[in-house]
Every structure is written in C-alpha cells, then in structure tokens.
Design an enzyme around this catalytic site. Structure first.
Site, mmCIF file in Angstrom:
data_model
loop_
_atom_site.group_PDB
_atom_site.id
_atom_site.type_symbol
_atom_site.label_atom_id
_atom_site.label_comp_id
_atom_site.label_asym_id
_atom_site.label_seq_id
_atom_site.Cartn_x
_atom_site.Cartn_y
_atom_site.Cartn_z
ATOM 1 N N ASP A 145 0.792 -1.126 -0.127
ATOM 2 C CA ASP A 145 -0.030 -0.263 -0.057
ATOM 3 C C ASP A 145 0.842 1.425 0.094
ATOM 4 O O ASP A 145 2.003 1.295 0.440
ATOM 5 C CB ASP A 145 -0.888 0.245 1.304
ATOM 6 C CG ASP A 145 -2.210 -0.880 1.148
ATOM 7 O OD1 ASP A 145 -2.126 -1.683 0.305
ATOM 8 O OD2 ASP A 145 -2.935 -0.767 1.849
ATOM 9 N N HIS A 198 -5.108 9.933 -0.261
ATOM 10 C CA HIS A 198 -4.852 8.928 0.862
ATOM 11 C C HIS A 198 -5.007 10.067 2.121
ATOM 12 O O HIS A 198 -4.511 9.814 3.291
ATOM 13 C CB HIS A 198 -3.505 8.469 1.176
ATOM 14 C CG HIS A 198 -3.294 7.541 2.016
ATOM 15 N ND1 HIS A 198 -3.584 7.357 3.413
ATOM 16 C CD2 HIS A 198 -3.292 5.813 1.588
ATOM 17 C CE1 HIS A 198 -3.570 5.902 3.845
ATOM 18 N NE2 HIS A 198 -3.300 5.140 3.033
ATOM 19 N N HIS A 300 3.718 -2.376 3.294
ATOM 20 C CA HIS A 300 3.569 -0.810 2.787
ATOM 21 C C HIS A 300 4.807 -0.458 1.920
ATOM 22 O O HIS A 300 5.920 -0.989 2.180
ATOM 23 C CB HIS A 300 3.440 0.176 3.886
ATOM 24 C CG HIS A 300 2.030 0.065 4.550
ATOM 25 N ND1 HIS A 300 1.614 -0.741 5.635
ATOM 26 C CD2 HIS A 300 1.165 0.882 4.494
ATOM 27 C CE1 HIS A 300 0.525 -0.704 5.867
ATOM 28 N NE2 HIS A 300 0.004 0.519 5.246
HETATM 29 ZN ZN LIG Z 1 -2.742 3.172 3.169
#
Ligand SMILES: [Zn+2]
Length: 346
Positions: A145, A198, A300
């Site tokens: 992500d 985001h 991530h």
């Molecule tokens: Zn995120």
C-alpha cells in the site's frame, strides 16, 4: 542533672523506631504515586503518537487485528477501535481455523479410521481426509500500500528475481514516479487503487469526494499505463473508524462502478512500528498466514519503512519453503473484506 535510666533509654529507642517507620511509610506513599504518574505519562504519550499517526492517514493497521496473536503486545488499546462487524469476522476466522485444524486431525487419524468401531464416523473422517489431500496449496497474496515510493524499484527487483507477482495499491504521485506505475504493470503485477491523496479527511468527506478521488486516480493510471484499474483498497480498510459517513456509501459507489475492494487478513505491522526488524515483520505475517485459509498480506511501500524491503526475500523464502502459492490479486481471488460488499444494497 536528671539521671537517665535504662527505662528511658529503651523508651527513646522505641520512639526512634516508630519515627523511622512513620517516615518510611510517608516516603513510600509519596514516591509510589510519582513513579506511577511518570509511567502513565510515558504510556499516554506513546499512545497519542500512535493515534496521531493513524489519523494522519498513514496507518492501515488499526482496523484489523490478528485473530490469534496480538501483534505488538498492547493491542488491547487498539481493540476498542475495532468495528463490531470485524469482531464478527474475526470470530468467523477463528471458527474456520478450528475447522481447518479438525480437518488436519482427520487426515492424521485416517490410517486409524478402519479400526474405529463407529463405521459412520470413520467414513466421515475418510471423506474429509480425501477432500483435504486434494486441496491445492494455500494461497497468499502479497500487497503493498501507499506507493510508489523511493523503494518501489527495490521491491519490484526482488519480486522479479523470485518470479513472484504481487499487488500494489497505489496513490496519486507526480511524474517522477510514473515509471513505477509502468513497471508494476509491465512486470505482471496487479495495479490497484488506494485513493488519489490518501488524505482521510478529504477522501471520506462525502460520497462525491470519494468518487472524485477514485476517478482522478483511475484516469491517471490509465493515462500512464494504459490499464484501467478495477480494484481498490480503502485507506484504513473497509472497517476503518475514521470515516464519519457510513462506509456503506462508499461500498455502494464501488459496487456501482464495478470495482472490487480487498482488505487483508495478515499483516506485518510495518506501518505500526518502524522499529520492527525484518525478522519480526516476517514472523508477524507468518503467524497470520498459518492460521488462514487464504491470505491477503498487508505491507507498505513507504519511503520511511525500509524494513519491509529488507524482509521481502526472507518472507518469499519462508512462504515457498512452507508450500504456499504466491499470487497477484485477480478475479479469482477470494474477496477478503472486513465489511462485506454484499451487505450493501445497490
Ligand atoms: Zn494506506
């Protein structure tokens, strides 16, 4: 001059002892609360930092808690943020694991089944056993992500060297990062959306702003890569407690636009605690993966987290050595969702 008798001496000694006891008592009574206060202040400060981090839109971790092992020890504090629906999901996962364990036991006892006095039971055990042995290897979907970041290239290189395909839930970035969107597609990975900014406040302000974020990112990715992404991951997960508006509004939007969203049921904790070592990240993931049927793993692709890159080779080696199949998300991937899309009517 007064004469000091023995009795006087003894009395003075006693008084001294009482004095010491009383002073000691007050000393303990004063120091203990001070120590306790300092300890609690440190604890509160740590939790505040964590909360800030999550609310700033960088953490996707709070919404899912491993069904078996607490990742970081103090998940009690995180648990209160859990949506009730996830608790039920977690409950289900637990019973699924129980089922899986029973099946394994059934396989183990297959050889003994013939000796069983209860014919019906042994037949059942055999059938379950056969089913399990025919079952394919457990599937694991690695997802990254928040990228692209300065480390996307390294992640792609490691995946390529291992001939492993993964899924990237990206956000909107400037021209410097376009090459990574392109590489993700060119090298056979799945390009997923994770909102344009985001920014929780902007993204979850209204259904309109949510739609704009998706459209903006979808068209950017289409322009750069030629691929129209049809999968999405909610920043914070579909179970996030950040959005004031019910998540159902956004799920309805995605359903309408034919976009599938995927949450996760395994996570490394890389965005929770940057001090975790690569070994710890792998351990955290494997604890979850071993307890799931199929796993979508949350990691991530962030400039501030290099441990994820360092852990990747070890993770792939561990998964392969334990017989897992590593796949990119596609239309055959089970919809692992904290809040199911089927709960929302169109
Ligand atoms: Zn995120």
């Amino acid at each position: 001059m007064e004469k000091i008798t023995r009795a006087d001496l003894a009395r003075r000694r006693r008084i001294n002892i009482y004095k010491k006891i009383i002073i000691g008592f007050f000393f303990v009574m004063t120091i203990t609360p001070i120590i306790l206060s300092v300890f609690l202040m440190v604890k509160v400060h740590k939790l505040e930092k964590k909360l800030d981090y999550v609310l700033s839109g960088n953490g996707d971790y709070l919404t899912y808690r491993s069904s078996h092992d607490a990742l970081l020890g103090d998940t009690e504090n995180e648990n209160y943020l859990l949506d009730p629906s996830i608790k039920s999901v977690l409950g289900n996962t637990k019973s699924e694991t129980k089922l899986a364990n029973n099946t394994e036991q059934a396989v183990d006892t297959e050889g003994l089944a013939d000796n069983s006095t209860d014919a019906a039971d042994s037949k059942e055990i055999k059938e379950t056993g056969n089913k399990t042995s025919k079952k394919k290897a457990k599937r694991v979907y690695l997802t990254f992500d928040d990228g692209p970041s300065v480390y996307t290239g390294q992640i792609l290189d490691i995946l390529a060297a291992n001939d492993v395909k993964a899924t990237f839930f990206v956000i909107g970035k400037d021209k410097d990062y376009y090459e990574y969107y392109k590489r993700i597609v060119a090298e056979g990975h799945t390009l997923g959306m994770h909102s344009y900014t985001h920014d929780y406040k902007k993204l979850y302000a209204s259904t309109e702003s949510f739609g704009e974020e998706i459209e903006e990112l979808q068209s950017l990715l289409k322009d750069v890569t030629g691929v129209e992404s049809k999968i999405f991951r909610f920043p914070g997960g579909s179970s996030n407690s950040v959005s004031e508006l019910s998540i159902d509004n956004y799920i309805a939007y995605l359903n309408e636009h034919g976009i599938n969203y995927y949450d996760w049921n395994a996570l490394s904790g890389d965005a929770v605690d940057s001090s975790l070592t690569p070994e710890q990240l792998v351990d955290n993931i494997m604890k979850d993966v071993r307890n799931n049927k199929d796993s979508i793993v949350l990691m991530h692709d962030l400039t501030k987290v290099h441990a994820t890159v360092e852990s990747l080779q070890m993770l792939i080696d561990t998964l392969k050595s334990e017989g897992y199949e590593i796949l990119p998300i596609d239309e055959n991937t089970p919809l692992i969702q904290h809040v199911s899309c089927n709960t929302v009517e169109e």
